[in-house]
Design an enzyme around this catalytic site. Sequence first.
Site, PDB file in Angstrom:
ATOM      1  N   ASP A   1       0.953  -1.252   0.375  1.00 39.40           N
ATOM      2  CA  ASP A   1      -0.508  -0.262  -0.449  1.00 39.40           C
ATOM      3  C   ASP A   1       0.415   1.326  -0.070  1.00 39.40           C
ATOM      4  OD1 ASP A   1       1.028  -0.317   2.553  1.00 39.40           O
ATOM      5  OD2 ASP A   1      -0.922  -0.780   3.739  1.00 39.40           O
TER       6      ASP A   1
ATOM      7  N   ASP B   1      -7.775  -1.896  13.871  1.00 35.61           N
ATOM      8  CA  ASP B   1      -8.469  -2.360  13.887  1.00 35.61           C
ATOM      9  C   ASP B   1      -9.170  -3.685  13.067  1.00 35.61           C
ATOM     10  OD1 ASP B   1      -7.171  -1.547  11.423  1.00 35.61           O
ATOM     11  OD2 ASP B   1      -8.571  -0.087  10.777  1.00 35.61           O
TER      12      ASP B   1
ATOM     13  N   HIS C   1      -7.096  -4.272  10.197  1.00 39.59           N
ATOM     14  CA  HIS C   1      -6.574  -4.193   8.834  1.00 39.59           C
ATOM     15  C   HIS C   1      -5.248  -5.169   8.220  1.00 39.59           C
ATOM     16  CE1 HIS C   1      -4.077  -0.616   9.036  1.00 39.59           C
ATOM     17  NE2 HIS C   1      -3.108  -1.338   9.370  1.00 39.59           N
TER      18      HIS C   1
ATOM     19  N   GLU D   1      -9.834  -2.143   5.498  1.00 39.96           N
ATOM     20  CA  GLU D   1     -10.078  -1.471   6.317  1.00 39.96           C
ATOM     21  C   GLU D   1     -11.134  -2.291   6.715  1.00 39.96           C
ATOM     22  OE1 GLU D   1      -8.033   0.106   8.454  1.00 39.96           O
ATOM     23  OE2 GLU D   1      -7.855   1.961   7.700  1.00 39.96           O
TER      24      GLU D   1
END
Length: 247
Positions: free
Chosen positions: A67, A136, A138, A143
Amino acid sequence: MRIDIVKNKIELGRASANFVSEAVAKKPRMVLGLPTGNTPLLMYKDLVHLHKNGLFDAPQVTTFNLDEYYGLSLRDRQSYAYFMKNMFFKYVEVLESHIPNGLIPKEKVEEYCGSYERLIAASGGLDITVLGIGGDGHIAFNEPGSSFSSRTRLVELSAQTIKDNSEPFIKAKKKMPTLAITMGIATIMESRTIMLLASRKSKADILKRALEGPVTEDVPASILQTHKNVIIIADEEAASKLAKKGR
Ligand code: PGA
């Protein structure tokens, strides 16, 4: 699923670097999916150390980063391109390295993401993909709520990721991007082997949910439970809430 628990982040760096370097020694034309972040930093440091001691070389390796922040490039110190150059590529020469281009204009992003996917496929597909896990849940910047069939695309960062990753931007007095280009979950799941790294107490709850909770798009990393060849390397703090410890 293999779960290796190591004492601390130093050992996590060593174990993950050894895993990659042994795999590359066996298959020099390896295609790697590569992460950024505090946890994998330890792996890169160890790979560079191995390289300096003549124990790791990657001249035929192709890499694809997971990413990049949308709007940032190598010129920005907070970009993942900058991280990779300074933590790894400056020291270790690879055949080809690819990082999503955060400066692609919006109207061209979709086409660009398709070309990233095609490039991965043309290289023979990902052999080993290394992942961190977000607070979270991810993986890459997929996400919570990301589709398990998602591919490389432009995404919005979650409020938690923005909070968790804000420190370098605050220090530099720069506005943090709220968008990123990320490989999709389906892209990652096609990797022949996946290695997920988790370090520190702050990851204990989410690691437990990912590995022992239901497989749900609310916890993107939970999809790894369904992958045939996944290895988790966690330090004792991150693994502290797991019921099933060890292999
Ligand atoms: P971290 O990031 O290693 O900096 O905690 C992990 C991730 O967000 O994937």
